[in-house]
Write a protein that holds these residues in place. Structure first.
Motif, PDB file in Angstrom:
ATOM      1  N   ASP A  75      -2.281  -7.793   2.508  1.00  0.00           N
ATOM      2  CA  ASP A  75      -3.602  -6.999   1.625  1.00  0.00           C
ATOM      3  C   ASP A  75      -3.409  -5.842   1.619  1.00  0.00           C
ATOM      4  N   THR A  76      -3.165  -5.458   2.956  1.00  0.00           N
ATOM      5  CA  THR A  76      -2.595  -3.045   2.608  1.00  0.00           C
ATOM      6  C   THR A  76      -1.145  -3.408   2.133  1.00  0.00           C
ATOM      7  N   ALA A  77      -0.213  -4.239   2.283  1.00  0.00           N
ATOM      8  CA  ALA A  77       0.933  -4.062   1.485  1.00  0.00           C
ATOM      9  C   ALA A  77       0.914  -4.033   0.281  1.00  0.00           C
ATOM     10  N   TYR A  78       0.061  -5.043  -0.509  1.00  0.00           N
ATOM     11  CA  TYR A  78       0.085  -5.406  -1.528  1.00  0.00           C
ATOM     12  C   TYR A  78      -0.411  -4.414  -2.241  1.00  0.00           C
ATOM     13  N   THR A  79      -1.458  -3.806  -1.677  1.00  0.00           N
ATOM     14  CA  THR A  79      -2.633  -3.013  -2.345  1.00  0.00           C
ATOM     15  C   THR A  79      -1.919  -1.210  -2.388  1.00  0.00           C
ATOM     16  N   ALA A  80      -0.941  -0.862  -1.332  1.00  0.00           N
ATOM     17  CA  ALA A  80       0.849   0.282  -1.957  1.00  0.00           C
ATOM     18  C   ALA A  80       1.926  -0.629  -2.337  1.00  0.00           C
ATOM     19  N   SER A 160       3.855 -17.820   8.958  1.00  0.00           N
ATOM     20  CA  SER A 160       4.829 -17.616   7.709  1.00  0.00           C
ATOM     21  C   SER A 160       4.598 -16.503   7.603  1.00  0.00           C
ATOM     22  N   GLY A 161       5.865 -15.902   6.254  1.00  0.00           N
ATOM     23  CA  GLY A 161       6.362 -14.879   6.802  1.00  0.00           C
ATOM     24  C   GLY A 161       7.848 -14.650   5.655  1.00  0.00           C
ATOM     25  N   TYR A 162       8.983 -13.703   6.157  1.00  0.00           N
ATOM     26  CA  TYR A 162       9.653 -13.643   5.270  1.00  0.00           C
ATOM     27  C   TYR A 162      10.621 -12.495   6.304  1.00  0.00           C
ATOM     28  N   SER A 163      12.095 -12.811   6.321  1.00  0.00           N
ATOM     29  CA  SER A 163      12.990 -11.772   6.238  1.00  0.00           C
ATOM     30  C   SER A 163      13.177 -10.724   5.645  1.00  0.00           C
ATOM     31  N   ALA A 164      12.839  -9.093   5.475  1.00  0.00           N
ATOM     32  CA  ALA A 164      12.651  -8.621   4.703  1.00  0.00           C
ATOM     33  C   ALA A 164      14.230  -7.939   4.225  1.00  0.00           C
ATOM     34  N   THR A 165      14.659  -7.815   2.582  1.00  0.00           N
ATOM     35  CA  THR A 165      15.815  -7.163   2.270  1.00  0.00           C
ATOM     36  C   THR A 165      15.451  -6.252   1.747  1.00  0.00           C
ATOM     37  N   ALA A 166      16.580  -5.507   0.507  1.00  0.00           N
ATOM     38  CA  ALA A 166      15.878  -4.361  -0.389  1.00  0.00           C
ATOM     39  C   ALA A 166      14.949  -4.919  -1.077  1.00  0.00           C
ATOM     40  N   ASP A 167      14.789  -6.143  -2.128  1.00  0.00           N
ATOM     41  CA  ASP A 167      14.128  -6.286  -2.482  1.00  0.00           C
ATOM     42  C   ASP A 167      12.306  -6.555  -2.138  1.00  0.00           C
ATOM     43  N   ASP A 168      11.952  -6.619  -0.654  1.00  0.00           N
ATOM     44  CA  ASP A 168      10.836  -6.519  -0.257  1.00  0.00           C
ATOM     45  C   ASP A 168      10.124  -5.483   0.322  1.00  0.00           C
ATOM     46  N   LEU A 169      10.683  -4.164  -0.149  1.00  0.00           N
ATOM     47  CA  LEU A 169      10.385  -2.650   0.604  1.00  0.00           C
ATOM     48  C   LEU A 169      11.148  -1.499  -0.542  1.00  0.00           C
ATOM     49  N   LEU A 220       8.023  -8.202  -5.807  1.00  0.00           N
ATOM     50  CA  LEU A 220       7.924  -7.889  -4.531  1.00  0.00           C
ATOM     51  C   LEU A 220       5.413  -8.081  -4.769  1.00  0.00           C
ATOM     52  N   GLY A 221       4.784  -8.144  -5.617  1.00  0.00           N
ATOM     53  CA  GLY A 221       3.264  -7.855  -5.231  1.00  0.00           C
ATOM     54  C   GLY A 221       3.565  -9.573  -6.047  1.00  0.00           C
ATOM     55  N   SER A 222       4.264 -10.251  -6.588  1.00  0.00           N
ATOM     56  CA  SER A 222       3.543 -11.567  -6.625  1.00  0.00           C
ATOM     57  C   SER A 222       4.242 -12.187  -5.250  1.00  0.00           C
ATOM     58  N   LYS A 223       5.820 -11.789  -4.593  1.00  0.00           N
ATOM     59  CA  LYS A 223       5.476 -12.589  -3.360  1.00  0.00           C
ATOM     60  C   LYS A 223       4.588 -12.065  -2.081  1.00  0.00           C
ATOM     61  N   LEU A 224       3.838 -11.086  -2.381  1.00  0.00           N
ATOM     62  CA  LEU A 224       2.436 -11.299  -1.363  1.00  0.00           C
ATOM     63  C   LEU A 224       1.808 -11.493  -1.255  1.00  0.00           C
ATOM     64  N   GLY A 225       1.171 -11.670  -3.016  1.00  0.00           N
ATOM     65  CA  GLY A 225       0.128 -12.442  -3.587  1.00  0.00           C
ATOM     66  C   GLY A 225       0.236 -13.894  -3.357  1.00  0.00           C
ATOM     67  N   SER A 226       1.460 -14.594  -3.448  1.00  0.00           N
ATOM     68  CA  SER A 226       1.664 -15.813  -2.813  1.00  0.00           C
ATOM     69  C   SER A 226       1.212 -16.143  -1.490  1.00  0.00           C
ATOM     70  N   LEU A 227       2.174 -14.968  -0.640  1.00  0.00           N
ATOM     71  CA  LEU A 227       1.458 -15.179   0.978  1.00  0.00           C
ATOM     72  C   LEU A 227       0.043 -14.812   1.105  1.00  0.00           C
ATOM     73  N   GLN A 228      -0.029 -13.997  -0.048  1.00  0.00           N
ATOM     74  CA  GLN A 228      -2.282 -13.645   0.486  1.00  0.00           C
ATOM     75  C   GLN A 228      -2.852 -16.003   0.022  1.00  0.00           C
ATOM     76  N   THR A 229      -2.411 -16.012  -0.994  1.00  0.00           N
ATOM     77  CA  THR A 229      -2.666 -17.060  -0.959  1.00  0.00           C
ATOM     78  C   THR A 229      -3.139 -18.654  -0.221  1.00  0.00           C
ATOM     79  N   GLY A 230      -1.572 -18.529   0.659  1.00  0.00           N
ATOM     80  CA  GLY A 230      -1.221 -19.450   2.012  1.00  0.00           C
ATOM     81  C   GLY A 230      -1.754 -18.707   2.620  1.00  0.00           C
ATOM     82  N   ILE A 231      -2.200 -17.527   3.254  1.00  0.00           N
ATOM     83  CA  ILE A 231      -3.305 -17.243   4.601  1.00  0.00           C
ATOM     84  C   ILE A 231      -4.228 -17.485   3.865  1.00  0.00           C
ATOM     85  N   GLU A 232      -4.882 -17.715   3.175  1.00  0.00           N
ATOM     86  CA  GLU A 232      -6.190 -17.919   2.407  1.00  0.00           C
ATOM     87  C   GLU A 232      -6.798 -19.909   2.929  1.00  0.00           C
TER      88      GLU A 232
END
Length: 293
Positions: A75-80, A160-169, A220-232
């Motif tokens: 949530d913090t990352a998505y807000t940023a 659950s998660g991912y190894s960050a690439t330049a497109d994830d930061l 990136l926001g879409s990826k974080l949103g998908s992860l939020q849904t998975g966590i929920e």
């Protein structure tokens, strides 16, 4: 034959009383604790299963807590990312305005500088519990605990998660979504500047770079949103699984209170009758005295 040394009737009555008292004690324990299997001696197989599943349920409770922490990180990352999109959109609007003839580009740059500072501040402050998912190094592992798994081979914890690439930061070792070089001064989204000498071609290139950054942040926001849904979904599943385990353990070890209540009343009556029977059996020996009068 009647003997004053051996009273078979009294011994039989005493054994009956002991049996009734033993059953009564077990029933009273079940009524007071609510458990028909409270210890291994009650039913070793059911006790072992219940103990193991209770332990697993405690682990699931820890997983649920970990999912809560993970959700907060995401949530913090998505807000940023969401806030950064708003800021970059504003920068894009300023650059478009700078293409007009006669516009004071230096004053527009003053506004852009403040927006660039805001971008850096958003990225740097998007931290939860010391972890920043949007500003780090390429290859950083971003993960959250998702489940506790028991198999025939043992137990394990999945993430659950991912190894960050330049497109994830947003920012990462001079790369990242907002660190890509632009056309002016080899600039990133937080480093470029325009001036009165900037040509329309320079500004058009910066607008193109800004649009590229917006696309990257949207992805990136879409990826974080998908992860939020998975966590929920996983949080909901863990909660339901914990309830199912509690229910299953209850079927194995919980006492049927209606049945135990009926047994308690019956055993109390049997106890009274057994005491009375023992009293009658003991009195038969004293009746022998009447034969010697």
């Amino acid at each position: 034959m009647t003997s004053i040394n051996t009273n078979s009737s009294a011994m039989a009555a005493l054994q009956t009383l002991r049996s009734v008292n033993n059953n009564l004690s077990k029933t009273q324990d079940a009524v007071s604790s609510g458990l028909k299997v409270g210890q291994a001696s009650d039913n070793a197989a059911y006790w072992a299963i219940a103990t193991t599943m209770k332990s697993d349920n405690s682990a699931l409770s820890a997983v649920s807590d970990a999912l809560g922490v993970g959700a907060a990180k995401v949530d913090t990352a998505y807000t940023a990312v969401e806030s950064s999109i708003d800021v970059v959109t504003e920068i894009k609007a300023k650059l478009v305005a700078a293409t007009e003839d006669g516009v004071d580009k230096d004053k527009i740059q003053d506004e852009i500088t403040q927006l660039q500072k805001q971008l850096s501040s958003i990225s740097a402050s998007a931290s939860f519990n010391g972890e920043n998912w949007v500003s780090g190094s390429v290859g950083d592992t971003q993960s959250v605990v998702s489940s506790f798994i028991r198999t025939a081979g043992g137990v394990s914890v999945s993430t659950s998660g991912y190894s960050a690439t330049a497109d994830d930061l947003l920012f990462a070792d001079d790369t990242g979504i907002l660190d890509r070089d632009g056309a002016v001064s080899g600039a990133s989204m937080t480093g470029f500047s325009i001036s009165s000498t900037s040509t329309k071609g320079d500004i058009d290139q910066l607008i193109t770079d800004t649009e590229t950054a917006l696309k990257g942040m949207t992805a990136l926001g879409s990826k974080l949103g998908s992860l939020q849904t998975g966590i929920e979904l996983q949080t909901d599943f863990v909660s339901k699984l914990s309830d199912s385990i509690d229910s299953g353990v209850g079927r194995l070890v919980d006492a049927d209170m209606e049945e135990e209540s009926s047994k308690l009343s019956a055993l109390q009556t049997q106890q009274q009758l057994a005491v009375q029977s023992l009293s009658i059996a003991n009195s038969s020996s004293s009746n022998i005295l009447s034969l010697f009068r």
